[in-house]
Design a protein around this motif. Structure first.
Motif, PDB file in Angstrom:
ATOM      1  N   LEU A  46      37.874 -68.293-128.719  1.00 25.79           N
ATOM      2  CA  LEU A  46      36.438 -68.146-128.976  1.00 25.79           C
ATOM      3  C   LEU A  46      36.166 -67.696-130.405  1.00 25.79           C
ATOM      4  N   GLU A  47      34.956 -68.027-130.878  1.00 27.48           N
ATOM      5  CA  GLU A  47      34.465 -67.509-132.151  1.00 27.48           C
ATOM      6  C   GLU A  47      33.352 -66.503-131.851  1.00 27.48           C
ATOM      7  N   SER A  48      32.126 -66.996-131.693  1.00 30.63           N
ATOM      8  CA  SER A  48      31.030 -66.087-131.352  1.00 30.63           C
ATOM      9  C   SER A  48      30.806 -66.002-129.842  1.00 30.63           C
ATOM     10  N   GLY A  49      31.701 -66.603-129.078  1.00 30.83           N
ATOM     11  CA  GLY A  49      31.567 -66.577-127.628  1.00 30.83           C
ATOM     12  C   GLY A  49      31.770 -65.196-127.040  1.00 30.83           C
ATOM     13  N   LYS A  50      31.495 -65.077-125.741  1.00 29.57           N
ATOM     14  CA  LYS A  50      31.626 -63.795-125.037  1.00 29.57           C
ATOM     15  C   LYS A  50      32.446 -63.997-123.762  1.00 29.57           C
ATOM     16  N   LEU A  51      33.042 -62.907-123.307  1.00 35.00           N
ATOM     17  CA  LEU A  51      33.859 -62.947-122.092  1.00 35.00           C
ATOM     18  C   LEU A  51      33.597 -61.690-121.273  1.00 35.00           C
ATOM     19  N   LEU A  52      33.370 -61.895-119.977  1.00 34.80           N
ATOM     20  CA  LEU A  52      33.164 -60.786-119.044  1.00 34.80           C
ATOM     21  C   LEU A  52      34.274 -60.820-118.004  1.00 34.80           C
ATOM     22  N   GLY A  53      34.972 -59.693-117.829  1.00 37.80           N
ATOM     23  CA  GLY A  53      36.059 -59.619-116.864  1.00 37.80           C
ATOM     24  C   GLY A  53      35.676 -58.807-115.640  1.00 37.80           C
ATOM     25  N   PHE A  54      36.258 -59.179-114.499  1.00 41.03           N
ATOM     26  CA  PHE A  54      36.047 -58.461-113.242  1.00 41.03           C
ATOM     27  C   PHE A  54      37.395 -58.109-112.633  1.00 41.03           C
ATOM     28  N   ASP A  55      37.479 -56.959-112.006  1.00 42.48           N
ATOM     29  CA  ASP A  55      38.655 -56.591-111.228  1.00 42.48           C
ATOM     30  C   ASP A  55      38.306 -55.397-110.348  1.00 42.48           C
ATOM     31  N   LYS A  56      38.907 -55.324-109.166  1.00 39.40           N
ATOM     32  CA  LYS A  56      38.707 -54.189-108.267  1.00 39.40           C
ATOM     33  C   LYS A  56      39.607 -53.013-108.639  1.00 39.40           C
ATOM     34  N   ASP A  57      40.757 -53.319-109.223  1.00 42.22           N
ATOM     35  CA  ASP A  57      41.821 -52.352-109.437  1.00 42.22           C
ATOM     36  C   ASP A  57      41.486 -51.397-110.582  1.00 42.22           C
ATOM     37  N   GLN A  75      33.811 -57.538-122.184  1.00 37.02           N
ATOM     38  CA  GLN A  75      33.384 -56.408-121.369  1.00 37.02           C
ATOM     39  C   GLN A  75      34.040 -56.519-119.996  1.00 37.02           C
ATOM     40  N   ILE A  76      34.246 -55.379-119.341  1.00 44.13           N
ATOM     41  CA  ILE A  76      34.922 -55.345-118.045  1.00 44.13           C
ATOM     42  C   ILE A  76      34.048 -54.649-117.008  1.00 44.13           C
ATOM     43  N   VAL A  77      34.089 -55.143-115.770  1.00 48.16           N
ATOM     44  CA  VAL A  77      33.315 -54.567-114.666  1.00 48.16           C
ATOM     45  C   VAL A  77      34.255 -54.348-113.480  1.00 48.16           C
ATOM     46  N   GLN A  78      34.215 -53.151-112.892  1.00 45.48           N
ATOM     47  CA  GLN A  78      35.015 -52.889-111.693  1.00 45.48           C
ATOM     48  C   GLN A  78      34.239 -53.379-110.474  1.00 45.48           C
ATOM     49  N   GLU A  79      34.505 -54.592-110.114  1.00 43.92           N
ATOM     50  CA  GLU A  79      33.763 -55.241-109.031  1.00 43.92           C
ATOM     51  C   GLU A  79      34.513 -56.492-108.620  1.00 43.92           C
ATOM     52  N   SER A  80      34.302 -56.937-107.399  1.00 41.90           N
ATOM     53  CA  SER A  80      34.847 -58.211-106.945  1.00 41.90           C
ATOM     54  C   SER A  80      34.114 -59.361-107.629  1.00 41.90           C
ATOM     55  N   PHE A  81      34.828 -60.447-107.866  1.00 41.10           N
ATOM     56  CA  PHE A  81      34.173 -61.619-108.458  1.00 41.10           C
ATOM     57  C   PHE A  81      33.103 -62.188-107.537  1.00 41.10           C
ATOM     58  N   ALA A  82      33.128 -61.796-106.268  1.00 38.15           N
ATOM     59  CA  ALA A  82      32.082 -62.249-105.343  1.00 38.15           C
ATOM     60  C   ALA A  82      30.716 -61.700-105.737  1.00 38.15           C
ATOM     61  N   ASN A  83      30.723 -60.637-106.532  1.00 43.29           N
ATOM     62  CA  ASN A  83      29.477 -59.996-106.952  1.00 43.29           C
ATOM     63  C   ASN A  83      29.230 -60.160-108.445  1.00 43.29           C
ATOM     64  N   PHE A  85      27.302 -62.309-110.217  1.00 41.50           N
ATOM     65  CA  PHE A  85      26.068 -62.863-110.788  1.00 41.50           C
ATOM     66  C   PHE A  85      25.240 -61.827-111.539  1.00 41.50           C
ATOM     67  N   ASN A  86      24.927 -60.698-110.914  1.00 42.53           N
ATOM     68  CA  ASN A  86      24.062 -59.711-111.565  1.00 42.53           C
ATOM     69  C   ASN A  86      24.666 -59.139-112.846  1.00 42.53           C
ATOM     70  N   PRO A  87      25.966 -58.785-112.864  1.00 41.27           N
ATOM     71  CA  PRO A  87      26.553 -58.325-114.128  1.00 41.27           C
ATOM     72  C   PRO A  87      26.520 -59.393-115.219  1.00 41.27           C
ATOM     73  N   ILE A  88      26.719 -60.651-114.856  1.00 39.91           N
ATOM     74  CA  ILE A  88      26.623 -61.727-115.856  1.00 39.91           C
ATOM     75  C   ILE A  88      25.246 -61.706-116.499  1.00 39.91           C
ATOM     76  N   GLU A  89      24.239 -61.669-115.661  1.00 38.96           N
ATOM     77  CA  GLU A  89      22.864 -61.718-116.143  1.00 38.96           C
ATOM     78  C   GLU A  89      22.513 -60.474-116.962  1.00 38.96           C
ATOM     79  N   ARG A  90      23.009 -59.327-116.523  1.00 36.14           N
ATOM     80  CA  ARG A  90      22.659 -58.068-117.179  1.00 36.14           C
ATOM     81  C   ARG A  90      23.450 -57.832-118.460  1.00 36.14           C
TER      82      ARG A  90
END
Length: 313
Positions: A46-57, A75-83, A85-90
């Motif tokens: 990526l150049e100016s792209g963004k990446l959001l990671g998810f994991d329960k652990d 950015q990283i979020v402690q959550e299942s990938f099943a959830n 959508f809201n973190p992506i949007e936020r």
């Protein structure tokens, strides 16, 4: 954060990221961050792209937070990938639409190799099996109180253990006089109850798999996560999924087939494909690791990678 256990080797690393990243300025999701192998390669593309990671652990989250300090595009979020959508949007300000989602399913090497996590039937540790030890009940707590029939059903349905009823009976008889609290204790009960050991496979493998999948709601999360991920894609965006056993791959294969071909319509009905309003297509066939990768990482041998692309709104 600790490096005291073997590190995770990302399976089909280059192949998966090659399929995933189609826009160097795009927005991407790593639904199963682990130790960040895929995420680091995605960021390198990526150049100016963004990446959001998810994991329960929680340990994976520590690694993710360290990566965020190195690279603010992540950015990283402690959550299942099943959830997701809201973190992506936020967090990504992308109206919930992204250029790609990667899911590398199952348990990671560090989780398996760290006996204290309770996944391993090779090294002794507390019988836990939770990907997030701070949520839900441990395998030991569940095994202590589950009905014998339900225990057998879990091992059969999620572990494909054909001797599940015999094993469940042995477990329930044992727990009636002695608490089952450790992995090797549990594996020994299972092994002694299993009358037909498979060559080259620990006799506790299937039972452990089934209970682990149940404790972490892995298949439920997968079914929900696939739908959320597909709906989150922009036109041209791709969903890349790597699975490691037949139950996962069956769900992924069925989902992608339905999305790319639409529901089965009886031949006698006057409905053409154009009427089905199909918005996705499968990219290529199922991919498997090369012989060289399997030789270098035996845990990759059962991996299957499938790719779905959004073609319309």
């Amino acid at each position: 954060m600790t490096d005291s256990v073997p590190q995770h080797i990302s399976v089909m690393l280059n192949e998966s990221v090659d399929y995933l990243v189609t826009d160097k300025n795009g927005v991407y999701v790593d639904g199963t961050f682990g130790r960040g192998g895929h995420s680091r390669l995605i960021l390198s593309r990526l150049e100016s792209g963004k990446l959001l990671g998810f994991d329960k652990d929680p340990v994976a989250i520590e690694y993710g937070e360290a990566l965020h300090k190195e690279d603010s595009r992540f950015q990283i979020v402690q959550e299942s990938f099943a959830n997701m959508f809201n973190p992506i949007e936020r967090l990504l300000d992308s109206a919930g639409r992204v250029d790609g989602v990667l899911m590398d399913l199952g348990v990671s090497s560090p989780q398996l190799d760290d006996a204290q996590r309770g996944f391993s039937f090779m090294n002794d540790g507390p019988l836990d099996m939770r990907m997030n030890p701070d949520e839900g009940i441990s395998a030991a707590e569940w095994v202590a109180r589950v009905d014998e029939k339900d225990l057998a059903d879990v091992m059969y349905q999620y572990g494909e253990e054909r001797f599940s009823r015999r094993i469940a009976k042995a477990i329930c008889e044992y727990r009636s006089h002695t608490p089952i609290t450790t992995t090797l204790q549990f594996a020994k009960i299972i092994a002694e109850a299993n009358p037909a050991w498979e060559k080259g496979k620990n006799p506790a493998t299937r039972a452990f798999q089934g209970i682990r999948i149940f404790i972490n709601n892995e298949l439920g999360d997968l079914e929900t996560g696939l739908e959320v991920a597909a709906n989150s894609l922009k036109v041209g965006g791709r969903l890349v999924v790597i699975s490691f056993h037949s139950l996962e791959d069956r769900i992924v294969k069925r989902f992608m087939k339905l999305k790319s071909k639409g529901p089965e319509i009886p031949r006698y009905l006057p409905i053409q494909n154009a009427h089905l309003n199909v918005k996705f297509k499968s990219i290529g066939r199922a991919n498997k690791p090369s012989k060289e990768e399997v030789a270098g990482n035996v845990r990759s041998r059962s991996a299957v990678m499938r790719v779905l692309e959004r073609t319309g709104d």
